[in-house]
Structure formats: C-alpha cells, structure tokens
Design a protein around this motif. Sequence first.
Motif, PDB file in Angstrom:
ATOM      1  N   LEU A 194      -5.141   9.663   1.473  1.00 23.34           N
ATOM      2  CA  LEU A 194      -5.450   8.583   0.741  1.00 23.34           C
ATOM      3  C   LEU A 194      -6.421   8.676   0.039  1.00 23.34           C
ATOM      4  CD1 LEU A 194      -4.239   5.686   4.123  1.00 23.34           C
ATOM      5  CD2 LEU A 194      -3.398   6.318   1.820  1.00 23.34           C
ATOM      6  N   VAL A 241       2.590   1.758  -3.771  1.00 24.20           N
ATOM      7  CA  VAL A 241       0.917   2.589  -4.230  1.00 24.20           C
ATOM      8  C   VAL A 241       0.508   4.064  -4.125  1.00 24.20           C
ATOM      9  CG1 VAL A 241      -1.368   2.649  -4.432  1.00 24.20           C
ATOM     10  CG2 VAL A 241      -0.149   0.570  -4.740  1.00 24.20           C
ATOM     11  N   SER A 242       0.624   4.416  -2.571  1.00 27.28           N
ATOM     12  CA  SER A 242       0.164   5.518  -2.442  1.00 27.28           C
ATOM     13  C   SER A 242       1.481   6.189  -3.107  1.00 27.28           C
ATOM     14  CB  SER A 242       0.427   5.914  -0.587  1.00 27.28           C
ATOM     15  OG  SER A 242       0.068   6.995  -0.554  1.00 27.28           O
ATOM     16  N   LEU A 252      -7.800   5.884  -2.436  1.00 24.19           N
ATOM     17  CA  LEU A 252      -7.031   4.675  -1.808  1.00 24.19           C
ATOM     18  C   LEU A 252      -8.249   4.382  -0.322  1.00 24.19           C
ATOM     19  CD1 LEU A 252      -3.642   4.180  -2.421  1.00 24.19           C
ATOM     20  CD2 LEU A 252      -5.221   3.819  -3.546  1.00 24.19           C
ATOM     21  N   THR A 253      -9.442   4.814  -0.029  1.00 19.96           N
ATOM     22  CA  THR A 253     -10.162   4.937   0.986  1.00 19.96           C
ATOM     23  C   THR A 253     -10.001   3.547   1.604  1.00 19.96           C
ATOM     24  OG1 THR A 253     -11.302   6.570  -0.045  1.00 19.96           O
ATOM     25  CG2 THR A 253     -12.682   5.753   2.467  1.00 19.96           C
ATOM     26  N   LEU A 305      -8.834   0.598   0.892  1.00 18.98           N
ATOM     27  CA  LEU A 305      -6.774  -0.411   1.874  1.00 18.98           C
ATOM     28  C   LEU A 305      -6.955   1.161   2.475  1.00 18.98           C
ATOM     29  CD1 LEU A 305      -5.670  -0.373  -2.265  1.00 18.98           C
ATOM     30  CD2 LEU A 305      -6.466  -1.902  -0.426  1.00 18.98           C
ATOM     31  N   GLY A 306      -6.592   1.967   2.457  1.00 15.11           N
ATOM     32  CA  GLY A 306      -6.288   2.685   3.597  1.00 15.11           C
ATOM     33  C   GLY A 306      -7.543   2.319   4.770  1.00 15.11           C
ATOM     34  N   LEU A 354       0.651  -1.057   0.177  1.00 17.59           N
ATOM     35  CA  LEU A 354       0.012   0.482  -0.009  1.00 17.59           C
ATOM     36  C   LEU A 354       0.856   1.498  -0.472  1.00 17.59           C
ATOM     37  CD1 LEU A 354      -2.936   1.586   0.059  1.00 17.59           C
ATOM     38  CD2 LEU A 354      -2.902   1.408   2.343  1.00 17.59           C
ATOM     39  N   GLN A 400      -6.239  10.034  -2.472  1.00 17.82           N
ATOM     40  CA  GLN A 400      -5.812   9.236  -4.057  1.00 17.82           C
ATOM     41  C   GLN A 400      -6.695   8.130  -4.831  1.00 17.82           C
ATOM     42  OE1 GLN A 400      -2.571   7.684  -1.922  1.00 17.82           O
ATOM     43  NE2 GLN A 400      -0.927   8.794  -3.249  1.00 17.82           N
TER      44      GLN A 400
END
Length: 425
Positions: free
Chosen positions: A268, A176-177, A273-274, A276-277, A173, A271
């Motif tokens: 996040l 990715v971020s 990515l909620t 995944l966050g 993760l 981006q």
Amino acid sequence: MDQESQDYPLSEVPQAARKSLGSLAVVLLGFTFFTATMFAGGQIGVAFPLWPDLAAIIITGNLLLGAYVAVLGMIGARTGLNTALLSRFSFGRIGARLPDLVLGFTQIGWYGWGTATMAVVLLRLIGLDAETHSTLAYALMIVFGFAFCWTAYIGYRGLEVLSVVSVPLMILLLAVSLWIAIGDGGEGAGGAGIQPGDALGIGTAITLVFGTFVSGGTQATNWTRFAASPRHAVWASLVAFFIGNGLMITAGAVGALVYQQPDIVDVLVIQGLTVLGILMLFLNLWTTQDNTIYNFSAVGCTGFATGKRRLVTIIGAVIGTVLALLRIDLYLIPFLLLLGTFIPPIGGVIMADYLIKRRGSYPPIASAELPDFNRAGLAGYVVGCLAAYFGPGIPPLVGIVAAVLAYVMTDRLLSRQERPAAGSR
C-alpha cells in the motif's frame, strides 16, 4: 438474566430474534475482511505464477472453505445453536471442553495477533520502528486491545452497525489497490510474465488459504444461528467465506506477485495509499477483532455455564492483549498451518453427528439428555487430526473427511456393542 441483550449464549436463538440475509452477509463479510488473510495471500503470491497456479490455489482453497462454512452455517440456522452448544451433542457435555479449549485459544490468539499488528503497522506507516519505540508500541497494544472489544460487548447489533459502515469502504480500497497492482504489473513487470521468488508446496498453500479462516469459519454458527432460514445462512456463508475471503487472499497475492513484497502494508505504501492504508487497516482489523472476541465469549459462556457474555468478552480482551504484548504477531504462518490442521476435524465431527447420526434434528438443548462423553466424537476428532497432520493431500480436507468417517464407524461399532447388552436385560 436478559438473554436477548446477552445474545442467547446458552440457548437457541428464537425466531423473533432472527436476522435478514443482508444483515447476516454484511456481518460475516466484516469478519472475513481481515488483514491476516492479505498477509497470507502475500506469502502465496511470491511463490507461484499468477496463471494457472495461483488462481487455482485461491479458488480451490476458498471454495473448500466456503463449502465447509456453508454446511456448518446451515446447521447453526436450523438448530439456533452456536458451535459451543452444538459441541455438547457431538462431543458430550464434558467432552465438549476439548473443542471449547481449542477454539477459544485460537480466537484469543487471533485477537492478540490483530491487536499487536495494529500497533506495529501503525507505527511503521508513520515512520517509526516498533522495536525502537517499544514503550509506545506496547501502549498502543493496550489501547487497541480494549477498544476493539467495544462493539462485541454490545452484541450482534454492534457488529452489524460497524460492518455496514466499514465493509463498503474496504471493498473500495481493495478494488483501487488491485487496479493499481494490475496496471503496475502490466507496465513494469510484464504482467503474466512475473515470476515467483519463493518455493511453497501446493498442499501447504491451500492449507494457508483454508487456515486463514477455518477457526472463525468453524464458529460461524455464532452468527448463522441468527439467520431467518437455513438458505440465508448458506448464501451468507458463501458470500463471506468464498467471495469475501477470496478477495482478500487475491489482493494480498497479486500485490505480492507484482511488487515481490508479501507485506500488504508495504504494498500500500508503494502504491501511494498510505493514508487510505491506515484507514483500511483500522477498519479491517476492528471488524474482525470484535467478531473474534465475540466468538471467544460464546465459547467461554458455554464452557463456564454462565450467561454473562459481556463479562466474558472483557476477560477475553484482557487475555488477548497480554498475548499481543508477548508478540504473537511474529508467528502468523506457523499459526495458520496449525489452524488448518487441527480445527477442521471439529467441524467434521459436528457435521457427522447432526447430519448422519441425528439425521438433521436435535431436541431442545434445555431438555436434551447428553452423555458426559460422546466417544465417537472424540475418536473422530483424534483420527481427523492425525490424518490431517501425517496423511498426504490437503490437510484441512483430509482432516474433515477422516473425522466424519471415524465418527460414523466408531458410532456404529459402539452401537453394535451395546445392543446385546440391552437385549440380555
């Protein structure tokens, strides 16, 4: 009392119970993958340009932290003792209660911070405000406060299993971020041309980097005492506290620099990515929370002379949860600056006692004749704290060096005063 099931809280770890380099590295990485580190990185990221200032601060701060922990880790592996037991030699049997109190408070403080943050951020990610829905927030804090201590209750094995699962996911993760942030920075903000928005001194910034994990790093001996060799302890410490902690700082700093948002959770969300966050936040905090409360249990067992580490773990979780309910999460940056100032001298005193005075050798702790107070150790800690707080330069480094020098000078002075008295008998 089964010392093995309690993880040897009052004695050396025997060779038969030692762990591999891979096992130790993954546990320490799980410890340093901490959301608070990313938050601290965010505070730095909005205050400095990416190159060369921000890069130099991140590298310097984490190199100092990694080297500091590596030395302590080596001592833990050689002796088989945790920080609380090492303090009995360097501060004295009763004098060690001072570092026990300081380290115990900081670990409970971190546990309270992580517990509160998990509840508050989870509500934010699903669109609720913690202040408006305070009853729900408090209920979540209580649930997380007791849930996070489960793997620590089991012991080293529980920490290891959780870290093996969560560390690879968190690395993915983070990658990715960072990839998205670098792409967004290059497209919309001009990459290297992104300008910082807030002012922050370089010494303060390095102290924040060092302070994010100096408390946990000082107690890394709680795990490095399980190392099969001192070399394994050194490498595992560098991997976790230089590379791992550095990655967390970098992720928070770059995200903040690109989006001008120091809150990693908001980054996040920006981006996309909620989901995944939420996953990362939960794993991130869990792997650090269980290590944090494990640290407290080690200090508590030594301070209260009890082998019931699991009971002390539960007591610590209760205290940490109370601090979460009092919203200790609102005071992160002042807390980090205090840690970076008053914790490093403890490690400096332990290093001076073991490496210089004792020349790298301790007797078995069960048979060791320990004074009630090691005056050189107490003097070294006080001088180290004063130098770090009032002196120029980088407070953590100043505190360590001052503590070592003060310990050595005081010990030699006391030795000279005792020789005539011994010779006159």
